[in-house]
Motif scaffolding. Structure first.
Motif, mmCIF file in Angstrom:
data_model
loop_
_atom_site.group_PDB
_atom_site.id
_atom_site.type_symbol
_atom_site.label_atom_id
_atom_site.label_comp_id
_atom_site.label_asym_id
_atom_site.label_seq_id
_atom_site.Cartn_x
_atom_site.Cartn_y
_atom_site.Cartn_z
ATOM 1 N N SER A 60 0.852 -1.198 0.000
ATOM 2 C CA SER A 60 0.000 0.000 0.000
ATOM 3 C C SER A 60 0.883 1.241 0.000
ATOM 4 C CB SER A 60 -0.898 0.021 1.254
ATOM 5 O OG SER A 60 -0.101 0.154 2.412
ATOM 6 N N GLY A 61 0.255 2.377 -0.248
ATOM 7 C CA GLY A 61 0.970 3.647 -0.119
ATOM 8 C C GLY A 61 1.376 3.871 1.327
ATOM 9 N N THR A 62 0.527 3.433 2.254
ATOM 10 C CA THR A 62 0.841 3.564 3.682
ATOM 11 C C THR A 62 2.105 2.772 4.019
ATOM 12 O OG1 THR A 62 -1.536 3.721 4.104
ATOM 13 C CG2 THR A 62 -0.129 3.236 5.991
ATOM 14 N N THR A 86 -3.478 16.355 4.353
ATOM 15 C CA THR A 86 -3.133 15.062 3.755
ATOM 16 C C THR A 86 -4.058 13.993 4.302
ATOM 17 O OG1 THR A 86 -1.324 13.500 3.346
ATOM 18 C CG2 THR A 86 -1.395 14.506 5.543
ATOM 19 N N TRP A 87 -3.973 12.806 3.726
ATOM 20 C CA TRP A 87 -4.692 11.644 4.231
ATOM 21 C C TRP A 87 -4.018 11.232 5.546
ATOM 22 C CZ3 TRP A 87 -9.120 9.662 4.183
ATOM 23 C CH2 TRP A 87 -9.364 8.298 4.409
ATOM 24 N N THR A 90 -0.370 9.555 6.237
ATOM 25 C CA THR A 90 0.929 10.239 6.222
ATOM 26 C C THR A 90 1.441 10.450 7.646
ATOM 27 O OG1 THR A 90 -0.016 11.474 4.369
ATOM 28 C CG2 THR A 90 2.130 12.203 5.174
ATOM 29 N N ASP A 154 5.519 12.110 0.125
ATOM 30 C CA ASP A 154 4.242 11.427 -0.070
ATOM 31 C C ASP A 154 3.784 11.780 -1.483
ATOM 32 O OD1 ASP A 154 1.582 10.692 -0.300
ATOM 33 O OD2 ASP A 154 1.182 10.983 1.830
ATOM 34 N N ALA A 156 1.609 10.010 -3.278
ATOM 35 C CA ALA A 156 0.423 9.198 -3.580
ATOM 36 C C ALA A 156 -0.390 9.793 -4.733
ATOM 37 C CB ALA A 156 -0.451 9.057 -2.330
ATOM 38 N N HIS A 157 -0.329 11.137 -4.885
ATOM 39 C CA HIS A 157 -1.109 11.803 -5.933
ATOM 40 C C HIS A 157 -0.242 12.156 -7.138
ATOM 41 C CE1 HIS A 157 -4.065 13.506 -2.644
ATOM 42 N NE2 HIS A 157 -3.943 12.197 -2.615
ATOM 43 N N SER A 178 1.056 5.472 -4.296
ATOM 44 C CA SER A 178 -0.034 4.559 -3.930
ATOM 45 C C SER A 178 -0.681 4.032 -5.207
ATOM 46 C CB SER A 178 -1.078 5.332 -3.111
ATOM 47 O OG SER A 178 -2.278 4.589 -3.021
ATOM 48 N N TYR A 180 -3.745 2.688 -4.885
ATOM 49 C CA TYR A 180 -5.119 2.558 -4.397
ATOM 50 C C TYR A 180 -6.121 2.789 -5.556
ATOM 51 C CZ TYR A 180 -9.332 3.535 -1.713
ATOM 52 O OH TYR A 180 -10.606 3.509 -1.246
ATOM 53 N N LYS A 183 -6.324 6.047 -7.584
ATOM 54 C CA LYS A 183 -5.098 6.737 -7.978
ATOM 55 C C LYS A 183 -4.879 6.705 -9.495
ATOM 56 C CE LYS A 183 -3.913 7.920 -3.775
ATOM 57 N NZ LYS A 183 -5.212 7.866 -3.081
ATOM 58 N N GLY A 190 -2.007 -1.201 -3.222
ATOM 59 C CA GLY A 190 -0.594 -1.362 -3.570
ATOM 60 C C GLY A 190 0.152 -0.058 -3.391
ATOM 61 N N PHE A 315 -8.146 17.891 2.090
ATOM 62 C CA PHE A 315 -8.403 16.929 3.163
ATOM 63 C C PHE A 315 -8.865 17.712 4.382
ATOM 64 C CE2 PHE A 315 -5.207 14.532 0.688
ATOM 65 C CZ PHE A 315 -5.832 13.289 0.603
HETATM 66 C C1 PLP Z 1 -1.917 11.784 0.255
HETATM 67 C C2 PLP Z 1 -2.024 10.321 0.534
HETATM 68 N N1 PLP Z 1 -1.070 9.714 1.240
HETATM 69 C C3 PLP Z 1 -1.100 8.396 1.510
HETATM 70 C C4 PLP Z 1 -2.149 7.612 1.067
HETATM 71 C C5 PLP Z 1 -2.152 6.150 1.443
HETATM 72 O O1 PLP Z 1 -2.158 5.299 0.370
HETATM 73 P P1 PLP Z 1 -2.818 3.831 0.497
HETATM 74 O O2 PLP Z 1 -4.297 4.009 0.574
HETATM 75 O O3 PLP Z 1 -2.369 3.125 -0.749
HETATM 76 O O4 PLP Z 1 -2.254 3.198 1.728
HETATM 77 C C6 PLP Z 1 -3.175 8.203 0.302
HETATM 78 C C7 PLP Z 1 -4.319 7.485 -0.252
HETATM 79 O O5 PLP Z 1 -4.951 6.645 -0.122
HETATM 80 C C8 PLP Z 1 -3.120 9.585 0.049
HETATM 81 O O6 PLP Z 1 -4.095 10.192 -0.647
#
Ligand code: PLP
Length: 374
Positions: A60-62, A86-87, A90, A154, A156-157, A178, A180, A183, A190, A315
């Motif tokens: 995952s992105g996480t 942010t999500w 992060t 980060d 992810a975007h 990410s 996700y 995305k 992933g 966010f």
């Molecule tokens: C800015 C940001 N960081 C991190 C993530 C985490 O990614 P993931 O959902 O793949 O774990 C996301 C999105 O889901 C995100 O939008």
């Protein structure tokens, strides 16, 4: 003006076609359910696409962010400076390292971390800086990197983003993407870490599985996180990578339709885009100023839902969410982020949408605006 929709327009549905379906079927038939040749090929192809020395596929992105922070040495008691817009993942991963997130206010233009405010937050405990490229507009990396601390992005975007002519993925200590479902390169779940540092790649390679090595004579050099990417998902991501340019063109057109269709609406403005950079066009975010738009963002969001237009919020400021608010009660106010958190609204955007879909969203927003400003 177009008539209201009779079916709901999703906010960001994935653009999955027959090729992705065929790639999954072919993978299942191959017998590779877990990490295998497709995950390796995805790493190779992403490294070429991003112009990075190494790309590591993870779950995952996480996980990408978590392992990257550990790999640059973030541990208990350290501080990591990051953006509150942010999500929550992060900031969560900073907590998972036993470290403390230090939130830095954002710029009013693009809502990315304000580089002018970062130096005052650096202490002897600061171990890394974690900027976020919100919506695909890159944060201003040069002044952040000039501070000499490890930088983990980060991204992810930011799959297609470039900063001053250099692809995101080839600049800092580690860039975390990410895969996700929403995305720009979507596999469902992933993540990917891109890095030019051999030691960072080696550390993440050791941490993403339970242990490293094959066969009976395996060894363990560190307790792994089992955060590897399955070939089934890698197969989807490979097709999405083939289509990334075609999808970028669609999103560019959708941005133009919004820019033209929403121009001149009082109190509704898109986030500023810096044309020195390449914007990945991951999200089309507008800010709604209640005083001039005639209603709050939340009222607009509900009115659009009534018009069958799906939207989202990118966010809510992370430092105001319960966990962070209660754990860090002395957190100073971050006025720009807090105001933005009340104003941002993301409109439908996806290569799965047609131009007509986007024009429906434009007209719904114009209709709602007319009502609220009458
Ligand atoms: C800015 C940001 N960081 C991190 C993530 C985490 O990614 P993931 O959902 O793949 O774990 C996301 C999105 O889901 C995100 O939008």
């Amino acid at each position: 003006m177009r008539l209201p929709r009779s079916t709901r327009l999703g906010f960001q549905p994935p653009a999955i076609g027959e090729e992705e379906i065929a790639a999954v079927t072919e993978t299942l038939r191959s017998g590779w359910l877990t990490t295998g040749p497709r995950a390796s090929l995805l790493e190779e192809r992403m490294a070429a696409y991003l112009d990075a020395e190494h790309v590591l596929a993870v779950a995952s992105g996480t996980a990408a962010l978590h392992l990257a922070l550990l790999a640059v040495g973030v541990g208990p008691g350290d501080e990591v400076i990051t953006s509150p817009i942010t999500w929550p993942a992060t900031a969560n991963v900073i907590e998972h390292c036993g470290a403390v997130p230090v939130f830095c206010d954002v710029r009013d233009t693009d809502l990315n971390i304000d580089p002018d405010l970062v130096p005052a937050l650096v202490t002897e405990r600061t171990k890394a800086i974690l900027p976020v490229h919100l919506a695909g507009q890159v944060a201003d990396l040069d002044p952040i990197m000039a501070l000499g601390l490890p930088v983990v992005e980060d991204a992810a975007h930011a799959a297609e983003s470039a900063y001053r002519g250099r692809k995101i993925g080839s600049i800092s200590d580690a860039s975390c993407f990410s895969l996700y479902a929403t995305k720009n390169i979507a596999a469902g779940e992933g993540g990917l870490v891109a890095t030019n540092r051999d030691d960072v790649a080696e550390a993440i390679g050791n941490m993403r599985l339970t242990r490293r090595g094959d066969g009976a004579r395996y060894d363990q050099v560190t307790p792994g996180f089992k955060a590897n990417l399955s070939d089934v998902l890698a197969a989807i991501a490979l097709v999405q990578l083939d289509r990334v340019e075609e999808h970028t063109r669609v999103r560019l057109r959708q941005f133009d339709l919004y820019d033209q269709g929403l121009a001149g609406l009082s109190g509704i403005a898109p986030l500023v885009r810096d044309d020195r950079d390449t914007h990945a066009r991951h999200l089309y975010v507008v800010r709604i100023d209640e005083a001039t738009a005639g209603a709050s963002r939340d009222t607009y969001q509900q009115a659009l839902a009534d018009e069958l237009i799906g939207t989202s919020i990118h966010f809510l400021p992370v430092h105001r969410l319960t966990w962070f608010r209660e754990r860090y009660p002395a957190q100073p106010p971050l006025p720009v982020a807090e105001r933005a958190g009340d104003e941002v609204l993301s409109l439908p955007l996806s290569p799965a949408h047609s131009d007509d879909d986007i024009l429906d969203a434009v007209d719904a927003l114009r209709r709602v605006h007319e009502r609220f400003t009458a």
